[in-house]
Design a protein around this motif. Structure first.
Motif, mmCIF file in Angstrom:
data_model
loop_
_atom_site.group_PDB
_atom_site.id
_atom_site.type_symbol
_atom_site.label_atom_id
_atom_site.label_comp_id
_atom_site.label_asym_id
_atom_site.label_seq_id
_atom_site.Cartn_x
_atom_site.Cartn_y
_atom_site.Cartn_z
ATOM 1 N N THR A 107 0.841 -1.195 0.000
ATOM 2 C CA THR A 107 0.000 0.000 0.000
ATOM 3 C C THR A 107 0.875 1.243 0.000
ATOM 4 O O THR A 107 1.795 1.360 0.812
ATOM 5 N N VAL A 108 0.591 2.146 -0.935
ATOM 6 C CA VAL A 108 1.354 3.387 -1.036
ATOM 7 C C VAL A 108 0.399 4.571 -1.075
ATOM 8 O O VAL A 108 -0.746 4.446 -1.516
ATOM 9 N N PRO A 109 0.853 5.755 -0.623
ATOM 10 C CA PRO A 109 -0.009 6.939 -0.618
ATOM 11 C C PRO A 109 -0.097 7.570 -1.997
ATOM 12 O O PRO A 109 0.681 7.256 -2.904
ATOM 13 N N LYS A 110 -1.019 8.513 -2.144
ATOM 14 C CA LYS A 110 -1.193 9.184 -3.431
ATOM 15 C C LYS A 110 0.037 9.970 -3.844
ATOM 16 O O LYS A 110 0.228 10.246 -5.033
ATOM 17 N N SER A 111 0.911 10.305 -2.885
ATOM 18 C CA SER A 111 2.137 11.021 -3.214
ATOM 19 C C SER A 111 3.106 10.174 -4.022
ATOM 20 O O SER A 111 4.048 10.701 -4.634
ATOM 21 N N ASP A 112 2.878 8.862 -4.061
ATOM 22 C CA ASP A 112 3.714 7.952 -4.851
ATOM 23 C C ASP A 112 3.110 7.659 -6.222
ATOM 24 O O ASP A 112 3.538 6.745 -6.917
ATOM 25 N N VAL A 113 2.099 8.430 -6.591
ATOM 26 C CA VAL A 113 1.447 8.286 -7.899
ATOM 27 C C VAL A 113 1.822 9.487 -8.771
ATOM 28 O O VAL A 113 1.772 10.631 -8.316
ATOM 29 N N ILE A 114 2.220 9.213 -10.009
ATOM 30 C CA ILE A 114 2.534 10.267 -10.975
ATOM 31 C C ILE A 114 1.512 10.193 -12.098
ATOM 32 O O ILE A 114 1.533 9.256 -12.912
ATOM 33 N N ILE A 115 0.600 11.140 -12.147
ATOM 34 C CA ILE A 115 -0.381 11.226 -13.228
ATOM 35 C C ILE A 115 0.180 12.142 -14.309
ATOM 36 O O ILE A 115 0.734 13.200 -14.003
ATOM 37 N N HIS A 116 0.045 11.734 -15.550
ATOM 38 C CA HIS A 116 0.558 12.560 -16.648
ATOM 39 C C HIS A 116 -0.012 13.973 -16.539
ATOM 40 O O HIS A 116 -1.225 14.154 -16.348
ATOM 41 N N SER A 117 0.845 14.969 -16.660
ATOM 42 C CA SER A 117 0.416 16.358 -16.490
ATOM 43 C C SER A 117 -0.588 16.789 -17.549
ATOM 44 O O SER A 117 -1.332 17.750 -17.353
ATOM 45 N N GLY A 118 -0.630 16.087 -18.667
ATOM 46 C CA GLY A 118 -1.567 16.422 -19.728
ATOM 47 C C GLY A 118 -2.871 15.646 -19.671
ATOM 48 O O GLY A 118 -3.684 15.737 -20.602
ATOM 49 N N TRP A 119 -3.101 14.895 -18.610
ATOM 50 C CA TRP A 119 -4.325 14.102 -18.490
ATOM 51 C C TRP A 119 -5.548 15.017 -18.545
ATOM 52 O O TRP A 119 -5.636 16.019 -17.840
ATOM 53 N N ASN A 120 -6.502 14.641 -19.398
ATOM 54 C CA ASN A 120 -7.724 15.404 -19.589
ATOM 55 C C ASN A 120 -8.900 14.445 -19.478
ATOM 56 O O ASN A 120 -9.108 13.601 -20.354
ATOM 57 N N SER A 121 -9.656 14.568 -18.417
ATOM 58 C CA SER A 121 -10.754 13.629 -18.175
ATOM 59 C C SER A 121 -11.915 13.820 -19.133
ATOM 60 O O SER A 121 -12.774 12.941 -19.250
ATOM 61 N N LYS A 122 -11.965 14.939 -19.830
ATOM 62 C CA LYS A 122 -13.050 15.182 -20.784
ATOM 63 C C LYS A 122 -12.773 14.552 -22.144
ATOM 64 O O LYS A 122 -13.680 14.052 -22.805
ATOM 65 N N THR A 123 -11.519 14.587 -22.572
ATOM 66 C CA THR A 123 -11.163 14.024 -23.879
ATOM 67 C C THR A 123 -10.442 12.691 -23.761
ATOM 68 O O THR A 123 -10.192 12.028 -24.763
ATOM 69 N N LEU A 124 -10.088 12.307 -22.527
ATOM 70 C CA LEU A 124 -9.327 11.080 -22.250
ATOM 71 C C LEU A 124 -7.912 11.121 -22.829
ATOM 72 O O LEU A 124 -7.294 10.072 -23.013
ATOM 73 N N LYS A 125 -7.411 12.296 -23.107
ATOM 74 C CA LYS A 125 -6.037 12.433 -23.597
ATOM 75 C C LYS A 125 -5.052 12.140 -22.463
ATOM 76 O O LYS A 125 -5.287 12.499 -21.311
ATOM 77 N N ASN A 126 -3.957 11.486 -22.813
ATOM 78 C CA ASN A 126 -2.865 11.208 -21.860
ATOM 79 C C ASN A 126 -3.352 10.408 -20.655
ATOM 80 O O ASN A 126 -3.024 10.721 -19.498
ATOM 81 N N ASP A 127 -4.115 9.368 -20.927
ATOM 82 C CA ASP A 127 -4.690 8.525 -19.870
ATOM 83 C C ASP A 127 -3.648 7.520 -19.394
ATOM 84 O O ASP A 127 -3.722 6.319 -19.695
ATOM 85 N N ILE A 128 -2.690 8.004 -18.625
ATOM 86 C CA ILE A 128 -1.576 7.165 -18.198
ATOM 87 C C ILE A 128 -1.008 7.695 -16.889
ATOM 88 O O ILE A 128 -0.994 8.910 -16.648
ATOM 89 N N SER A 129 -0.608 6.791 -16.025
ATOM 90 C CA SER A 129 0.007 7.191 -14.767
ATOM 91 C C SER A 129 0.963 6.102 -14.289
ATOM 92 O O SER A 129 0.926 4.956 -14.758
ATOM 93 N N LEU A 130 1.816 6.487 -13.344
ATOM 94 C CA LEU A 130 2.808 5.590 -12.763
ATOM 95 C C LEU A 130 2.598 5.517 -11.254
ATOM 96 O O LEU A 130 2.207 6.497 -10.626
ATOM 97 N N ILE A 131 2.877 4.356 -10.686
ATOM 98 C CA ILE A 131 2.821 4.162 -9.242
ATOM 99 C C ILE A 131 4.185 3.677 -8.779
ATOM 100 O O ILE A 131 4.689 2.656 -9.266
ATOM 101 N N LYS A 132 4.787 4.394 -7.844
ATOM 102 C CA LYS A 132 6.077 3.984 -7.273
ATOM 103 C C LYS A 132 5.799 3.067 -6.085
ATOM 104 O O LYS A 132 5.038 3.426 -5.177
ATOM 105 N N ILE A 133 6.399 1.886 -6.080
ATOM 106 C CA ILE A 133 6.184 0.920 -5.010
ATOM 107 C C ILE A 133 7.528 0.533 -4.396
ATOM 108 O O ILE A 133 8.578 0.703 -5.026
ATOM 109 N N PRO A 134 7.534 0.014 -3.171
ATOM 110 C CA PRO A 134 8.770 -0.526 -2.612
ATOM 111 C C PRO A 134 9.296 -1.654 -3.506
ATOM 112 O O PRO A 134 8.511 -2.361 -4.144
ATOM 113 N N ALA A 135 10.592 -1.801 -3.560
ATOM 114 C CA ALA A 135 11.202 -2.818 -4.432
ATOM 115 C C ALA A 135 10.617 -4.196 -4.139
ATOM 116 O O ALA A 135 10.521 -4.615 -2.977
#
Length: 273
Positions: A107-135
């Motif tokens: 379990t990781v907090p939202k601070s360990d999530v990187i959402i693409h800065s261009g994400w647009n929920s209206k057009t669904l552009k850049n629908d991608i994100s990363l989650i940093k987890i312990p090794a």
């Protein structure tokens, strides 16, 4: 034509301790007037998709959502932006075939999530994100999936056979995510054909789409999960959206095209091929 974007929500079976579990999936209206999760797929065997992860996303003290993702490094998971938007934390399930029985969970907090800065929920552009987890330690059930080589950035993969996997709904009449990991083989179609259903302002060069012949498709709860080339097992898509009309009606399913985001992935993770 103005497009309305709907977030499909439904209460799932009480497989988790949270009082409410919903499955996130973006759906779009289609352009024609035809009426009509992994739907009509097969059950995966243990270790068949060692890169597949499950995501239990805490939205509030009383509700959580379900999505999929792909392990791309021993500390990184790739998923969809619409999965991680607005969450408080996320529990990552690794090495699971039965959804609630992972080999490892973190379990990781939202601070360990990187959402693409261009994400647009209206057009669904850049629908991608990363989650940093312990090794995480690799095993027969936990392995990374390969990303496309930079040299393949301009490949469109049209006509290629691909595999989508996830714990999403198994039919349009279902209201609960699957217990056992499901998968389906499909064929990549041209973006032009996909845009004939959803519109050119929704389907762009940063999308990749599949035909859902015979109602074989991704569905609610599969969001963020992997689309890999059958032959090489290279990750080419992240499950993004489908048709509001339903998953089994033969409309294309759309994914975030991984080759369009290789520089972004590398800039945040130092992972590249």
């Amino acid at each position: 034509m103005k497009f309305l974007i709907i977030l499909a929500l439904a209460v799932a079976a009480s497989a988790f301790p949270e009082s409410e579990l919903v499955h996130r999936y973006r759906v779009m209206p289609v352009l024609d007037n035809i009426e009509g999760r992994i739907t009509n797929g097969q059950q995966a065997s243990v270790g068949q998709f060692p890169y597949q992860v499950g995501l239990s996303l805490k939205l509030s003290p009383i509700s959580s959502a379900w999505c999929g993702g792909s392990l791309i490094g021993n500390t990184w998971v790739l998923t969809a932006a619409h999965c991680t938007e607005g969450i408080q934390s996320v529990t990552v399930y690794l090495g699971a075939t039965v959804r609630t029985s992972p080999e490892v969970s973190q379990t990781v907090p939202k601070s360990d999530v990187i959402i693409h800065s261009g994400w647009n929920s209206k057009t669904l552009k850049n629908d991608i994100s990363l989650i940093k987890i312990p090794a995480v330690a690799f095993s027969s059930r936990i392995q990374v999936v390969k990303l496309p080589a930079i040299a393949n950035s301009y490949s469109n993969y049209e006509g290629s056979t691909v595999i989508a996997s996830g714990w999403g709904l198994t039919s349009d009449s279902s209201n609960a995510v699957a217990t056992n990991l499901q998968y389906v083989a499909a064929t990549v179609i041209s973006n032009t054909k996909c845009a004939a259903t959803y519109g050119t302002n929704i389907v762009t060069s940063s999308n990749i789409c599949i035909a859902t012949t015979g109602g074989k498709s991704t569905c609610s709860g599969d969001s963020g999960g992997p689309l890999v080339l059958e032959a090489s097992k290279v990750l080419v898509g992240v499950t993004s959206f489908g048709a509001a009309a339903g998953c089994q009606l033969g409309y294309p399913a759309a994914f975030t095209r991984v080759t369009a985001f290789l520089p972004w992935i590398n800039a945040n993770t130092n992972i590249s091929y």
